[in-house]
Design a protein around this motif. Structure first.
Motif, mmCIF file in Angstrom:
data_model
loop_
_atom_site.group_PDB
_atom_site.id
_atom_site.type_symbol
_atom_site.label_atom_id
_atom_site.label_comp_id
_atom_site.label_asym_id
_atom_site.label_seq_id
_atom_site.Cartn_x
_atom_site.Cartn_y
_atom_site.Cartn_z
ATOM 1 N N ASP A 20 1.383 -1.443 -0.266
ATOM 2 C CA ASP A 20 -0.007 0.218 -0.106
ATOM 3 C C ASP A 20 0.795 1.606 -0.061
ATOM 4 N N LEU A 21 1.473 1.490 -1.342
ATOM 5 C CA LEU A 21 1.992 2.893 -1.492
ATOM 6 C C LEU A 21 1.272 4.310 -1.581
ATOM 7 N N GLY A 22 0.015 4.380 -1.736
ATOM 8 C CA GLY A 22 -0.467 5.435 -1.531
ATOM 9 C C GLY A 22 -0.852 5.887 -2.760
ATOM 10 N N GLU A 23 -1.324 7.397 -2.991
ATOM 11 C CA GLU A 23 -0.849 7.603 -4.266
ATOM 12 C C GLU A 23 -0.170 8.228 -4.490
#
Ligand code: SF4
Ligand code: SF4
Ligand code: SF4
Ligand code: SF4
Ligand code: SF4
Ligand code: FES
Lengths: 207, 822
Positions: A20-23
């Motif tokens: 989960d690296l985000g946007e």
């Protein structure tokens, strides 16, 4: 694993967990915000701290983390596939290879060649065995197919030499007789599985 | 033998086949698979393996010996059958050495294949093993008894096809199969096992060595690694060899073969031929075909100066002399050279055959003999050989002669002056006539006398034949029952009684019989010939005549051709001929040959002043037959292709033609230019097939067309005693089996020497080395005893072209000579 699954190269349908690296920032403003955020949080110094701590340990506590290659070498994982070894029979010291030629056949780089002959004891003698390491891709198929566990991969990963043929003959690859006692089995592809006995149907004997 | 087409049903599929055909063959021809190990097509079924078990009309039967009947219903798989088959394979695997890894058969082993096919993944049988030794039976045969599954294929092929009968089953000394298996094992598996435990293969002459023809066919048919070629043992693995379909060019049989090549060794990466394989179900090789494969011209470079010299030599040549081991394309090129430069073309053996064919065409009205060897092997049950030394000349003529005796329950006449100890063993109904050299016409007259439809014979011939019949008297022994009176003592009463009894007794009786002077003249048993012949003729329907090389090299060849044409016309007899050497037939058709060799001579694989040679010893190198493409004409009148198995770095004949401005880009472009008026077709080399179908149909090249012409009607001449050799030392031009030319001689597995061969008794008289004096020339030779020869005639080989033995003999294969010890 069935062959079908094996052949399915579409990774998207398999069970990989995505991080989960985000946007990622898109506009210029967002990118600027990210830089400021990282600088303020002093992530740079966190990194430098680690570096200095390890430098201190190495210089004053004699706790070195790098290897002084080529004076020192790292131990290699047992299943690593480097330059081949030819094993001997532990009891007699005779080479294990029977000259069946399966490795020669399976080798995808076509780099194995074997000379055999009919010897004085009516047996098949392997008079020479070579691997052309200029071509070998270290795929491990030869070790996997060998029915005698005769050819396996060893840990010798340095393959520079004056002669390409330097370590590619039977003599080069065979366990030296004086080291026979220390000869170990290769645990990689082709090795006997730990539960092999369970999978074998016994043949009756009349003795 | 009649061939009525019928329909049978195998696993619900309707199959067309012939009445009396074995179900297994019918299935194979229709693409249906029935497991079978021991059966060999063209040989008799042995029922050793029992794998081919099927249900025929609801009953258990073996497909390999069940003859097809119209409407038969065959089931090839049922639970019972599969259980039998699996158990049979298990039995074969009992104590079979686990040595596939080193075995020469692995990858093409029928034991491996059927073990997998029938899903044998465990073993329930066991028996104590027996020590079985590995032996070398001859200079080429290696037998590993440990691997032998006693399918008897080797025994069968040697007996039914080759004719040597050099192998048999012998005692194995194995333990007896445990009785308890009688209940637990399926019936056939148990029976097969019992037999297997008792036997092993041994040479049939009771010694350690086969002392046979060394043809190697037994090694080819062996389904496992038990019987192998000595030279190949543990050298290479079958599946790393490259298979090149080709044609054997050593003799005129032109057998289809596969050269199997691989790099020589780690140190020498040059391609080399390792062995020769064949489709042994449809074609049987001889020792030359199988073992004489390494005759290539190695390490040749293009030598431009030599090429220039050759071109100049050809321009100034008076004669080109060449051997028969040339392709049709090469022969055509030579013919074109003759047309352009007017030199003579000299090839004595092809010339003799050409003249003979010409005389035959003149007499019969067609350019070629009407039948072929495959056809007579399949259909005939009475075969006559005149003028062939069957054991030495053409191996396939011999196989056909033998196979007809064994499989077609046939009979045969063998007319030949040189006594042979093998031919009489081909069958019980083989009659051998050791006639005097030169008397072949008498043999043909005898055939006319015995087989001709008298209505079809010209009056003159009929009258002439009648002069050979005389009424004579002979005494015969006859069995009669005679009554005798015996006195017997009755034990109980002590009285003597007289008892009348009938006992058989032999009495001599004089009867009149018809004495055939031809039989007497040919050295046959004229007194009893009538009975012998009547016995031979029982149930015989189809007849064949094999005309051999002696007839072409005969002072009266024209008359012989007439007689053969007459036999063909009046006897309803199939006629075939054996062309003398490799491509003699092709050369005879393509080239205008000359009778003499004069002046400055180019020798192509032959003696000459400038030599083109594929043997590596000439002024310009040429490719050997395994290094070039081209076509050949076989004795079956088939134009077949052969491919290059090995590379060749030098110049070919076509390069010389190109230098002369007459060449083509590739040698094989000459193929479609072969003369159509001689029976060839305009077919491209690359369009020629070279394989067999499952039912044995030959798909190789194309068949030569026979050209019709007007037949002349002159009667054959009467017998002439002046050409018959009846006394003195006689030499016969004849090669040892397996030797045909310099090329077979070059091969490392052919050991037969260039020596005078004689029967053991005669060899003893002659000593070790002799000088043979011909008219005005002589040759010094070692003497070799051939224990299969008998009589006094000696054989002198002609396989070394350099010795030019053929010129010593001239127009006949026989010569009066003086033999001196040296
Ligand atoms: S590792 Fe692969 S490429 Fe190398 S010799 Fe073995 S099979 Fe051939
Ligand atoms: S597979 Fe093994 S036994 Fe067979 S030739 Fe290769 S190394 Fe030798
Ligand atoms: S004969 Fe066949 S089964 Fe037997 S060892 Fe050889 S390859 Fe294996
Ligand atoms: S040697 Fe081969 S062909 Fe002969 S019986 Fe044995 S397995 Fe069969
Ligand atoms: S080599 Fe030929 S003749 Fe000799 S045993 Fe084998 S099949 Fe028979
Ligand atoms: S093939 Fe029929 S019994 Fe062997």
């Amino acid at each position: 694993m069935s062959l079908e699954e094996f052949k399915d190269r579409n990774i998207g349908t398999q069970n990989y967990r995505m991080l989960d690296l985000g946007e990622s920032p898109k506009s210029g403003m967002e990118k600027f915000k990210q830089v400021v955020e990282r600088s303020v949080k002093l992530e740079l110094f966190t990194g430098l701290k680690v570096t200095f701590r390890e430098m201190y340990k190495a210089l004053f506590k004699k706790n070195m983390h790098t290897v002084k290659y080529p004076f020192e070498k790292m131990p290699i994982a047992p299943r690593y596939r480097a330059i081949h070894q030819m094993k001997r029979l532990l009891e007699s010291g005779h080479y294990r290879c029977i000259g069946c030629g399966l490795c020669e056949k399976i080798c995808i780089a076509n780099c194995i060649r074997i000379d055999t002959r009919y010897d004085e004891n009516q047996r098949k003698e392997v008079s020479e065995y070579t691997i052309n390491f200029g071509r070998c891709i270290f795929c491990g198929y030869c070790a996997e197919v060998c029915p005698e566990l005769a050819i396996v991969h060893g840990g010798r990963y340095e393959t520079s030499s004056e002669q390409r043929a330097s370590f590619s003959t039977l003599e080069d690859m065979l366990t030296p007789l004086e080291q026979l006692a220390e000869q170990s089995e290769f645990p990689g592809f082709g090795a006997i599985s730990p539960n092999a006995d369970e999978n074998v149907k016994k043949t009756p004997l009349a003795y | 033998m009649s061939r009525n087409e019928i329909t049978i049903t195998i696993d619900g599929v309707e199959c067309r086949t012939y009445e009396g055909e074995y179900v297994l063959n019918a299935a194979r021809a229709n693409g249906i698979f029935i497991p079978a190990i021991c059966y060999l097509t063209r040989c008799s079924p042995t029922l050793a393996c029992r794998l081919c078990l099927v249900e025929a009309d609801g009953k258990r039967a073996y497909a390999c010996n069940t003859k097809a009947k119209d409407g038969m219903q065959i089931v090839t798989q049922s639970e019972e059958i599969m259980e039998e088959r699996r158990a049979i394979m298990e039995v074969y695997d009992v104590n079979h050495p686990l040595q596939c890894g080193v075995c020469d058969q692995h990858g093409e082993c029928e034991l491996q294949n059927y073990t997998l096919e029938l899903e044998v993944d465990s073993q329930r049988f066991a028996i104590a093993d027996t020590k079985r030794e590995t032996k070398n039976w001859s200079s080429v045969l290696h037998y590993d008894a440990g691997l032998c599954i006693v399918c008897e294929r080797c025994v069968t092929v040697c007996k039914d096809m080759i004719g040597d009968s050099a192998l048999k089953t012998g005692p194995r000394g194995g333990a007896a199969v445990d009785k308890s298996y009688k209940q637990s094992a399926p019936k056939d598996a148990y029976a097969m096992w019992n037999k297997l435990q008792k036997s092993i293969i041994v040479p049939s002459n009771g010694t350690e060595y086969t002392n046979c023809s060394d043809c190697g066919e037994c090694t080819a048919v062996c389904p496992v690694g038990a019987l192998t070629e000595r030279d190949f043992v543990y050298k290479a693995n079958p599946w790393e060899l490259r298979e090149v379909p080709a044609t054997c060019t050593h003799c005129s049989s032109g057998c289809q073969i596969f050269y199997e090549t691989r790099f020589d060794s780690i140190d020498n990466t040059e391609e080399k031929i390792f062995r020769v394989k064949n489709e042994w179900n449809y074609v049987s090789l001889c020792g030359a075909g199988r073992f004489a494969y390494d005759f290539e011209n190695r390490d040749v470079k293009r030598d431009a100066t030599a090429l220039k010299a050759a071109v100049e030599a050809i321009k100034g040549a008076d004669t080109i002399r060449f051997g028969s081991m040339v392709s049709n394309e090469e022969a055509l090129m030579l013919q074109r050279l003759k047309e352009k430069f007017g030199m003579k073309l000299y090839n004595p053996e092809a010339r003799a055959f050409q003249k003979f064919l010409d005389a035959y065409a003149h007499a019969s009205g067609h350019s070629l003999y009407p039948n072929d060897f495959r056809e007579i092997m399949r259909e005939c049950d009475f075969v006559i050989s005149v003028g062939s030394k069957l054991r030495n000349d053409n191996p396939n003529a011999r196989y056909v002669f033998n196979n007809i005796q064994k499989i077609n329950k046939g009979a045969g006449f063998y007319f030949h002056p040189v006594g042979d100890r093998l031919v009489p063993t081909f069958g019980r109904s083989v009659e051998c006539f050791e006639h005097r050299p030169g008397d072949e016409e008498a043999a043909l007259y005898l055939i006319l006398d015995l087989f001709a439809d008298r209505k079809k014979l010209p009056k003159g011939v009929l009258n002439y034949l009648d002069t050979f019949h005389e009424k004579r008297k002979k005494t015969v022994k006859e069995k009669v029952m005679k009554e005798v009176v015996e006195k017997l003592l009755d034990k109980e009463t002590g009285e003597e009684k007289e008892v009348k009894k009938k006992v058989p007794q032999m009495v001599e009786k004089e009867i009149e019989y018809e004495h055939n002077l031809l039989v007497e003249r040919l050295g046959g048993d004229a007194e009893n010939f009538d009975e012998i012949f009547a016995k031979m003729m029982k149930k015989k329907e189809s007849f064949a005549l094999i005309a051999g090389e002696d007839l072409f090299f005969h002072p009266h060849y024209e008359n012989i051709a007439k007689l053969i044409a007459l036999i063909e016309k009046s006897c309803s007899m199939k006629v075939v001929m054996t062309p003398p050497k490799s491509n003699s037939l092709g050369v005879a058709l393509i080239c205008e040959l000359d009778d003499e060799c004069e002046g400055y001579t180019i020798g192509y694989n032959a003696p000459g002043d400038f030599r083109l040679s594929a043997l590596g010893d000439g002024d310009l190198d040429m490719p050997a037959m395994n290094q070039q493409e081209g076509t050949f004409v076989t004795m079956n009148k088939q134009v077949v292709p052969t491919n290059a198995a090995l590379e060749y770095g030098g110049y070919e004949l076509n390069d010389i033609m190109n230098e002369l401005g007459m060449g083509r880009e590739l040698t094989i472009e000459w193929t479609q230019e072969l003369p159509v008026e001689k029976g060839f077709q305009c077919v491209k080399f690359d369009e020629m097939p070279n394989y067999y179908l499952n039912d044995g149909t030959e798909k190789r090249g194309y068949r030569l067309a026979t050209i019709k012409r007007r037949a002349s009607r002159s009667n054959p001449k009467k017998l002439d005693d002046s050409i018959v050799i009846s006394e003195g030392d006689i030499a016969y031009r004849c090669n040892p089996p397996r030797q045909f030319s310099d090329f077979t001689d070059k091969a490392h597995q052919i050991f037969e020497k260039f020596a005078l061969r004689a029967s053991p008794e005669r060899a003893q008289e002659l000593g070790e080395r002799v000088e043979v004096l011909f008219d005005g020339a002589s040759i010094v030779l070692d003497v070799e005893a051939d224990d299969r020869m008998s009589g006094d005639i000696v054989e002198i080989p002609d396989f070394k072209s350099g010795e030019d033995v053929i010129s010593l003999f001239g127009e006949s294969r026989y010569s009066k000579v003086t033999i001196k010890r040296v």
